[in-house]
Design an enzyme around this catalytic site. Structure first.
Site, short mmCIF file in Angstrom:
data_model
loop_
_atom_site.label_atom_id
_atom_site.label_comp_id
_atom_site.label_asym_id
_atom_site.label_seq_id
_atom_site.Cartn_x
_atom_site.Cartn_y
_atom_site.Cartn_z
CG ASP A 71 -7.42 -2.19 -13.09
OD1 ASP A 71 -6.43 -1.89 -12.37
OD2 ASP A 71 -7.61 -1.71 -14.22
CB THR A 112 6.27 2.10 16.07
OG1 THR A 112 5.21 2.98 15.61
CG2 THR A 112 6.61 2.47 17.51
CG HIS A 164 2.82 7.71 4.96
ND1 HIS A 164 2.96 8.96 4.41
CD2 HIS A 164 2.71 6.86 3.90
CE1 HIS A 164 2.94 8.88 3.09
NE2 HIS A 164 2.78 7.61 2.76
CG ASP A 182 1.91 2.81 16.23
OD1 ASP A 182 2.09 3.66 15.32
OD2 ASP A 182 2.84 2.26 16.84
N PRO A 192 -0.84 10.95 -6.52
CG PRO A 192 -2.45 11.02 -4.85
CD PRO A 192 -1.85 10.11 -5.87
CG HIS A 233 1.33 3.35 -5.70
ND1 HIS A 233 2.41 3.92 -6.34
CD2 HIS A 233 1.27 3.93 -4.48
CE1 HIS A 233 2.98 4.81 -5.54
NE2 HIS A 233 2.31 4.82 -4.40
CG ASP A 234 -4.39 -2.07 -8.56
OD1 ASP A 234 -4.18 -1.92 -9.78
OD2 ASP A 234 -5.28 -2.82 -8.12
#
Length: 325
Positions: free
Chosen positions: A85, A248, A202, A253, A172, A77-78
């Protein structure tokens, strides 16, 4: 007690692997410079910087493993807004609403970890290490702590001075299909392979009901009926109810890709990667070969960490990550 011993032993083994990887990089001539950055940027000015960040991350994740997902998401997100930055860290002021107060960022977590690392570094090397570098290093260390691959990144990013809520419109959406994701990421220099590999982040964390409940209002042939019932049950607790992306949630993984194969992707933007022929083979490949996923993920994360970085006079080194100097 035995389980704890095994986990500690695994950590020691993984630490040895890191040392071997770094040695191999040196032997084969690993590229130590990228886009004006350097692997050895703090070697003389603040040699303990990386260890301080690692300690802050490890201590926090030992207390709350769910924060690993937060640190990785924070980097994305940065970097996707105005480049890497640390603009995501800036607090709003009476004259400006910052990125972190956008609805898209309200669920971000891990700010206190960055603050802790920055405070400790400032005590040792005041005015040297940027918040942007700390965010990038913290995400890397979170991946490894959760069981994912270790990758090194060049340092030398400078902190930006702009953080505006309207810029977050470029993030997005979880409602994009695969073609839209490929186009959006492609505009920033990422390949379809990068898109699928980065989506594999994710494998950690959760999604809130508000980001997937639209899939439950009309029949969705791409959603397993039993899993749809699970999502409906989750949403019965409200829009902020959380659903893990895979079985998990705290382990890095390839279970995320296995879930997509079973039509059990939580977000539309997850499941679309399996439904679309252009990306399905990548999903199947990562579901079959975790090592391949790890390799491609670390390459994509290096690219993400170097996205539109600011150098020298383009930015500053903040004294406090939450405000400009």
């Amino acid at each position: 007690m035995l389980t704890r011993f095994k986990k500690q032993n695994n950590k020691m083994v993984r630490a040895n692997i890191v040392s071997m990887v770094l040695l191999m990089h040196a032997i084969v001539g690993f590229p130590f410079h990228a886009r004006g950055l350097s692997m050895t940027y703090y070697m003389m000015s603040c040699p303990f910087a990386e260890q301080i960040v690692k300690n802050s991350v490890n201590n926090a994740l030992q207390a709350d493993p769910t924060l690993a997902a937060g640190l990785i998401r924070m980097l994305f997100h940065d970097c996707f807004i105005e480049g890497c930055d640390a603009s995501i860290l800036l607090d709003s002021t009476k004259d400006n609403t910052a990125e972190k107060d956008s609805p898209a960022n309200l669920s971000l977590r891990g700010y206190e970890i960055i603050d802790d690392a920055k405070e400790k570094i400032e005590n040792r090397c005041p005015g040297v290490v940027s918040c942007a570098d700390i965010v990038a290093m913290a995400a890397r260390d979170a991946v490894f702590w959760a069981g994912g691959p270790y990758y090194d990144i060049p340092k030398g990013r400078f902190d930006g001075k702009r953080s505006k809520i309207e810029d977050t419109r470029n993030l997005p959406s979880p409602f994009l299909n695969a073609s839209q994701l490929i186009q959006t990421f492609g505009q920033r220099g990422f390949t379809p392979q990068d898109v699928v590999a980065l989506s594999g982040a994710h494998t950690l964390g959760v999604a809130r009901c508000s980001s997937f409940k639209a899939r439950l209002t009309v029949p969705d042939s791409s959603l397993d009926s039993t899993f749809a019932n699970t999502l409906s049950k989750t949403c019965s607790a409200g829009d902020n109810a959380e659903q893990p992306f895979d079985a998990t949630r705290n382990d890095f993984d390839n279970a995320y890709f296995n879930a997509l194969q079973m039509k059990s992707g939580v977000l539309f933007s997850d499941q679309t990667l399996f439904n679309t022929p252009r990306t399905r083979n990548l999903v199947n490949g990562y579901a079959l070969n975790q090592a391949k996923f790890f390799f491609d993920f670390q390459q994509a994360m290096r690219k993400m960490s170097n996205l539109d970085v600011k150098l020298g006079s383009q930015g500053e080194v903040r004294q406090n990550c939450r405000s400009i100097n």
